[in-house]
Motif scaffolding. Sequence first.
Motif, PDB file in Angstrom:
ATOM      1  N   MET A   1     -59.693-103.953  29.874  1.00  0.00           N
ATOM      2  CA  MET A   1     -58.356-104.616  29.337  1.00  0.00           C
ATOM      3  C   MET A   1     -57.785-103.398  28.632  1.00  0.00           C
ATOM      4  N   ALA A   2     -56.208-103.527  28.497  1.00  0.00           N
ATOM      5  CA  ALA A   2     -55.492-102.781  27.617  1.00  0.00           C
ATOM      6  C   ALA A   2     -55.606-103.046  26.272  1.00  0.00           C
ATOM      7  N   LEU A  34     -50.467-100.349  33.840  1.00  0.00           N
ATOM      8  CA  LEU A  34     -51.461-101.380  33.509  1.00  0.00           C
ATOM      9  C   LEU A  34     -51.578-102.845  34.323  1.00  0.00           C
ATOM     10  N   ASN A  37     -52.917-102.167  37.837  1.00  0.00           N
ATOM     11  CA  ASN A  37     -54.231-101.725  37.940  1.00  0.00           C
ATOM     12  C   ASN A  37     -55.261-102.881  37.270  1.00  0.00           C
ATOM     13  N   ASP A  38     -54.341-104.057  36.874  1.00  0.00           N
ATOM     14  CA  ASP A  38     -55.205-105.224  36.594  1.00  0.00           C
ATOM     15  C   ASP A  38     -55.924-104.906  35.019  1.00  0.00           C
ATOM     16  N   LYS A  39     -55.448-103.869  34.387  1.00  0.00           N
ATOM     17  CA  LYS A  39     -55.974-103.859  33.012  1.00  0.00           C
ATOM     18  C   LYS A  39     -54.832-104.733  31.972  1.00  0.00           C
ATOM     19  N   LEU A  40     -53.955-105.412  32.692  1.00  0.00           N
ATOM     20  CA  LEU A  40     -53.147-106.136  31.901  1.00  0.00           C
ATOM     21  C   LEU A  40     -52.661-107.475  32.732  1.00  0.00           C
TER      22      LEU A  40
END
Length: 1142
Positions: A1-2, A34, A37-40
């Motif tokens: 996660m971000a 983000l 790319n499913d980081k957020l």
Amino acid sequence: MADASQLTRHIETFVDPSHSVTQQVASVSTIASLIKNDKLTLEKLVREMEMYLTTTDNTIRARGILLLGEVLAHLASKPLDDSTIHSLIGFFADRLADWMALRGALVGCLALLRRKSAGGMVSGTDAKAVAQSYLQNLQVQSLGQYDRKLCFEILECLLERYANAVASLGDLLIYGICEAIDEERDPHCLMLTFHIVKVLPQLFPDPSGPLASSAHDVFEILSRYFPIHFTHPKDEGIDVKRDDLSKALMLAFSSTPVFEPFAIPLLLEKLSSSLPSAKVDSLKYLSDCVVKYGAERIAKHGGAIWSTLKDTLYTSDENVFSFGPVSLQGLGCQENEIAIEALGLLQKLIVQNHTLFFGLIVADEDINKVFKTIASYKNYNEIPTETRRKLYAVGRILYVSAKASTITCNRVFEIFLPRLIGSLGISVRDSSEQCSLSEIDMMSKGCNHGALYLCIELLQACKDLIGSSEELAASVSTKETCCCLLQSFSSSLTEVFSSISTSTNEGTHDADIYLGVKGLQILATFPGGYFPVALSVFEKILQTFVSIIITYWSKTLQWKLALKALVDIGLFIERFHETEKRESYMGIVVERALASLNDFGMPFSLKLEAVSDIGTSGQNYMLKIVQGLEEAICANLSDVYVHGKSSSADIAAQLLQCYSDKVVPWIHGTGGFEEILLRFTFNIWSQIENTMAFNVQIEQKGLLDVMMKAMKLAVASCSEESQNKIIQKGFIVLSSCTSFPLKEPFQQKAIQLIKDDDNISSRDEWILSLFASVIISVHPLAQNPNLKAILYLFMTTHLKGSVPSAQALGSLVNKLGQRSNAVQISSDYTLEEVIDIIFNSTLWSFHDNCSLGTDDELINGNKIGLIDLCHGAVSSTLQIQAINGLAWIGKGLIMQGHEKVRDITMVFLECLQSNGRTSILPSEEGISGQSHDEDSYSSVMKHAADAFQILMGDHEACLSREFHAVIRPLYKQRFFSTMMPILQSLMLKSDSSFSRPLLFRVFAHIIINTPLMVVLSDSTKLIPMILNGLSTLSNNILDKDVLYGLLLVLSGILMDKNGQETVSDSAHIIINCLVGLIGYPHMMLVRETAIQCLLALAGLPRTRIYPMRAQVLQPISKALDDPKRAVREEAVRCRQAWASIA
């Protein structure tokens, strides 16, 4: 996660207006990446931004909402669940009421509304809510341009993608749209508003629905923009053109029939405008509306439309008829855009409702008056201009009416053709309209131009109708009224048209002759199933045209019209595969044209023009004509070889020129006929081989030049296999029929030939030149039977003054490959080995008794090669020939980028130095016993300077792409870069009155042939050299052509924007130089170009050129009295430009 801190930093970067735009864009991209790319998650982003989205600080809230909207715009393909989309669209819809944060709300709404179903899209209910908030809260016209554009994009998206949801808003939606688009002026926004109105009828198609009731209000807003008046300057970066706006508005006008009561009267009113653009737009809009509104609605305005349309055609006085050969393919009328659009509209109206509109045409008093009037004028010149204009307008109206459909074509022929036939002197026997040719008395009474013209228009319309499409042609029966009438009248019309076409009466106008030829051409080119004339009549038409070609060659227009008609008929026969007509055409036209080559009446150049043009009409015809041309070439060459006839030489030269200009390009373009070219070259070789007595005169040298050109073009168009055969045949003829040394020992025989004072015999010269032409034009992979013998032959003969031999040497070394790539003409020698032969072979030898000894004596004697000859080791004559030969060798090498070029150029430069002459002779006087006098030495230096023109120039005779030369990219640029520093150094050191002007001549040759972009990149250093060159070269009349070329380079620099910036600092020096060339007496182009350069300099900054104003105006005033008009015109423009500098 971000990381939360990083996310906060990106958010604050965008929200803080103090950061740069680049940083803000990067923050949006990072946050969007983000999420992609499913980081957020989007939910976390909204929670992190809650303070920015709800704060009472207007600036921060506006930036926060805009950030969220921009991020969503980057997530168009990112899948989102329905609840997320519902929440977001609800938020942005509510924010439409927040005018301080409106930009972000608009961006967010638009991003969500544009999403596709695959990734989750806004529901119909939410879209309707957006529309309601939009209509309730937005005052679009109070916003800035970009926000208005976003508003219109939202409206467009709602109408196109959520039509069912927003249609229930009914009148509210229509009123809101009217309010939003009213008074819009921005081009980009207008494109959107016009499209919105175009889409609107798709939501409300009911003729009694909300749009119908508001049609007047909507159209009133649209009507204010017609016609489009585009006032935005070009430098504002507006990429929307006037035509784009006009087309978009036209589609809005025609989008729904409910606009008909308002649109048609408006367009008819604007059609009466004095502005041509308004007329054209009105006609285009009417054409589109006619199709979209339907016949029933248009019928209400039928009378008004016809009346206005007729007046438009009558007053379109730019319609000028052309009576030249080119117009035979069309209708002879050079129509302006207004007439074209008006006739196109008329055709649509007739196709849509022929009963109404054709009835209006038939009943029209003005048209009937024209028919009554034409009987009063028997001659073209008698018809007043106004009446003639109306006549041509009626002709176009009848043409369009007849071409509209089979039904209207029949009606036009039934009503109008009999009246016209009677006016032409052809009587109708009875009421059944069966006709026969009675007394045709046009020769005594004169041709009725009006009836003839209208008749031609009807015939052309019928033919075009049948030939417009295969489907239509298949549906037309030969029993149609128009076809039956044509069949009945065809013989009589043929007689009428023939008598007019062949008329020699001085009172017959060119227009009538054109129409007569045109009529015969139309009758001869109807498709076979609808052919209105019998085969005998068709053949008579051909005979008429052939008679004109042979008999009336002094009548230029008649002759060209008849020839063009024959070509068109031939093309027609081939296109429609008319076998029976092809046989007639071959016998009457092609064979008769070939037979005319032996006639003595018509000038031979016209015979060849006729024959070659007729050949282009079909493959079979051209093959027959090529055979006839070859026979004529052989017959005339035989007379030249054996008897030396000058008349035969002239004819042969014209035949060969025709072969080069017409036959070879046709074969090259058609393909598949290489055997013709092979046969041609073999015939040339065989004929000169079999001719024992060769009596060609010196003045017939021009024939050899033309023959060489034909040989080159023919060989160049052949395959490598065929080229090998041609080379082999040529070498056999060269070996068996000439006295050239083609067997060992080469050097001894070559030296003997060079020392021989006798010139090469005429036959040997012709065979040598033809063989050189073959070598010049072959492919690099073609095979030579004996390369070493050929090399010595060309090396020897070029020193005897044979330019083709020198060019062939250049072509040989150019097409030989280096060892690195193994591309070579002969497998026995590489390029390096050939270069060694050329530069290290002995071409002259000195002995005490000045006689030539054995090979052993050759080794012990003073041996001289090509380079030594260039340095003047024997005589100035041999020196000049050696320089020319070396220049062509250098050209071949420079094009493939060989390093030997540098040594060659240094030889030329040494020849230009006053102390550069070397002597390897036993004494200063040399073996010739005479010294180099000043004239001969200056001639040598001039040839050395002009060698650079050979090195850098483009040549049609050899070393071109057409003749398969090996051309390395950017070879001119590399040579330019190499030579400029060397030349600059030599110019600075030279103080000789001989060498300095010639060094500038070299410089001019190089820079003239260098691409301008290369010169521009180094113009700062080159400008002083160019100016010195202009001053130096202007002193000698022999340098005028080079002076003009160098001046063109300067002109190119001054005309270029970057070049102007470069010359700004040296403007005063350039002006001084150009002022001196204004009165150059030896060439008008120099004076004209110098003034054009001064005109370009007038565009430089005022501070740079104002001090020179008086210095320029005084000589320019004198140029106003120049004997050449072009110079005077340029002087007027230049004086105006410089006089306006204050």
